[in-house]
Design an enzyme around this catalytic site. Structure first.
Site, PDB file in Angstrom:
ATOM      1  N   HIS A  16       0.819  -1.214   0.000  1.00  9.40           N
ATOM      2  CA  HIS A  16       0.000   0.000   0.000  1.00  9.40           C
ATOM      3  C   HIS A  16       0.853   1.265   0.000  1.00  9.40           C
ATOM      4  O   HIS A  16       0.334   2.388  -0.192  1.00  9.40           O
ATOM      5  CB  HIS A  16      -0.930   0.005   1.209  1.00  9.40           C
ATOM      6  CG  HIS A  16      -2.279   0.585   0.930  1.00  9.40           C
ATOM      7  ND1 HIS A  16      -2.462   1.744   0.215  1.00  9.40           N
ATOM      8  CD2 HIS A  16      -3.531   0.164   1.268  1.00  9.40           C
ATOM      9  CE1 HIS A  16      -3.743   2.019   0.117  1.00  9.40           C
ATOM     10  NE2 HIS A  16      -4.417   1.079   0.754  1.00  9.40           N
ATOM     11  N   ARG A  17       2.165   1.142   0.200  1.00  9.63           N
ATOM     12  CA  ARG A  17       3.033   2.317   0.149  1.00  9.63           C
ATOM     13  C   ARG A  17       3.273   2.788  -1.282  1.00  9.63           C
ATOM     14  O   ARG A  17       3.571   3.976  -1.510  1.00  9.63           O
ATOM     15  CB  ARG A  17       4.374   2.007   0.816  1.00  9.63           C
ATOM     16  CG  ARG A  17       4.288   1.689   2.298  1.00  9.63           C
ATOM     17  CD  ARG A  17       5.635   1.253   2.837  1.00  9.63           C
ATOM     18  NE  ARG A  17       6.104   0.025   2.205  1.00  9.63           N
ATOM     19  CZ  ARG A  17       7.271  -0.544   2.452  1.00  9.63           C
ATOM     20  NH1 ARG A  17       8.107   0.021   3.326  1.00  9.63           N
ATOM     21  NH2 ARG A  17       7.626  -1.661   1.842  1.00  9.63           N
TER      22      ARG A  17
END
Length: 484
Positions: free
Chosen positions: A455-456
């Site tokens: 998700h980064r």
């Protein structure tokens, strides 16, 4: 060069060479030579296991072995001595297997390269390697006198109390007329030793009857048969009080199985643990109708049956088109530099189950391959990974992984990302399911696709867009034409 001159004039220490990919140590799996053996240039002297693979280590020196440094199971650091070699008294005598002397062969140089490490001193020379598998059975030793201890060749025929049968490479003649046992993998031999399994009693299911890891595990799971069952006394009959709930219960003699985390298994554990610690991963999934994809594959293979294309190759092609549209997923997070690095090429990892555990061989710059080239490369790479012949460099450096867990008969999964990559596409089994087509209920070939992403590197919009891109092309393979 991985060697040095000993303090004793003429002796040479062969040091554990740099095995590449930042590997700093290796575990000794099996010595291929013993003290007193005469070795040639490039002859394999030891088999070691690194965090990436099992590797044969050739020696760059010719002569007589005077010392082995390290026991089986011991971890040796790179740059430490492995074998000490002394020159032969007569360097000009004929040698078995060829007319060149050992000294001449050593001067000519080696052509053998071990993961970027050359054992030679110049141009390519002859290579001498022992075969990994000897097909001729060894003669069975004479039976010891009744009631006497077994004789050990290692002690010059002296009796050894409690001697155990050795588990070695190649074919051995089993006692009592049993068939010969073929064992190639050192991991299988070690597992058999740890679990107390007699390999001569195991029926191999591999090619040519080779015993695989699954065969040893199956033999371990099978109930143990006692050769001489001694009836235990009945406590109730002897007047001994028996606590309630324990009538008829006897100790089973079962013991915990302890399996050390070493070599590849330890590397897998470390990498998966690091992935869980560092990567905030999310998994999304969708069910898709793969009927048209299977029909497309059948049509392609019918046209050119000599170069078949697998479903995995078609899925790889679809992923490559998706990564070109969504390059955010073909990336990794550089935590030290506080930045996201998007890779210029797609180095496609293929999750592959082997006897040594799960490995992820990599197809570098897969975007440059045609679909047929992808199919051939996938087949060749996965076969080499299962055989344990891929060098460590082929097991690292991936930027995106494709995981076909459907081969295990499961529909879905939330896999762990192969650190430091940013995404992984999983494919479930393809099965017949009811599906609505043009308002009508029909039976279609349905599979589940899952995307696990970091998700980064992106948010749900990018991840969902990529997964929908893949799903649409599985359902309508003709859309691939627009992406070419």
């Amino acid at each position: 060069m991985g060697g040095g001159m000993s303090a004793v004039t003429g002796l040479r220490d062969f040091l554990l060479p740099d095995l590449g990919e930042g590997l700093s140590e290796a575990e000794i799996v099996e010595w291929r030579v013993a003290v007193g053996d005469v070795v040639a240039v490039d002859q394999t002297v030891v088999e070691v296991e690194t965090a990436k693979a099992v590797v044969d280590v050739p020696c760059p020196y010719a002569g007589r072995v005077v010392a082995l440094h390290g026991a089986v199971g011991e971890v040796r650091p790179v740059g430490q001595p492995l074998v000490t070699i002394a020159p032969l008294d007569d360097d000009n005598g004929p040698q078995p297997g060829g007319h060149a002397t050992y000294r001449e062969e050593e001067r000519a140089g080696s052509g053998n390269v071990l993961i970027g490490y050359g054992t030679g001193h110049g141009g390519p020379g002859r290579r001498r390697r022992r075969p990994r598998l000897a097909l001729a059975p060894e003669p069975e030793p004479a039976a010891p006198p009744a009631g006497g201890p077994a004789a050990s060749p290692a002690t010059g025929g002296a009796p050894v109390e409690g001697a155990e049968p050795a588990v070695g490479t190649g074919t051995s003649l089993a006692p009592s007329g049993r068939t010969a046992t073929l064992v190639i993998s050192p991991i299988v031999r070690r597992l058999a030793r740890e679990r107390g399994v007699d390999l001569a009693s195991v029926r191999g299911t591999g090619p040519g009857g080779v015993v695989r890891r699954a065969d040893v595990e199956a033999a371990t799971a099978a109930p143990t048969t006692r050769l001489a069952a001694v009836p235990e006394p009945d406590p109730a009959a002897s007047g001994i009080p028996v606590p309630d709930g324990h009538v008829g219960l006897a100790p089973t003699g079962d013991q915990d199985v302890v399996i050390p985390l070493t070599g590849i298994r330890r590397a897998i554990a470390d990498k998966l643990s690091r992935s869980r610690r560092e990567i905030p991963e999310v998994t999304i999934w969708v069910d898709v109708d793969a009927t048209a994809l299977l029909e497309t594959r059948a049509a392609v293979n019918a046209a050119t049956p000599d170069a078949p294309v697998s479903v995995l190759a078609l899925l790889a092609r679809i992923c490559l088109t998706g990564l070109r549209r969504y390059p955010q997923l073909n990336a990794h997070v550089d935590t030290a530099g506080q930045r996201i690095v998007q890779s210029a090429g797609v180095h496609l990892g293929i999750a592959t189950q082997t006897d040594r555990g799960l490995v992820v061989p990599v197809l570098r710059d897969a975007q440059r391959l045609t679909t047929r080239e992808l199919a051939a490369a996938l087949a060749q790479t996965t076969a080499a990974a299962r055989a344990g012949t891929l060098p460590p460099a082929r097991l690292t450096g991936g930027t995106f992984t494709l995981n076909n867990y459907g081969v295990f008969g499961v529909d879905g999964s939330t896999p762990i990302i192969n650190h430091p990559e940013a995404a992984l596409l999983g494919v479930g089994r393809i099965v017949d399911k009811p599906w609505v087509v043009d308002g009508q209920l029909a039976v279609r070939k349905v599979t589940q696709l899952s995307l696990t992403f970091d998700h980064r590197v992106c948010d749900g919009g990018v991840a969902g867009g990529f997964l929908r891109h893949v799903a649409d092309r599985v359902e309508q393979p003709a859309l691939l034409v627009a992406d070419v």
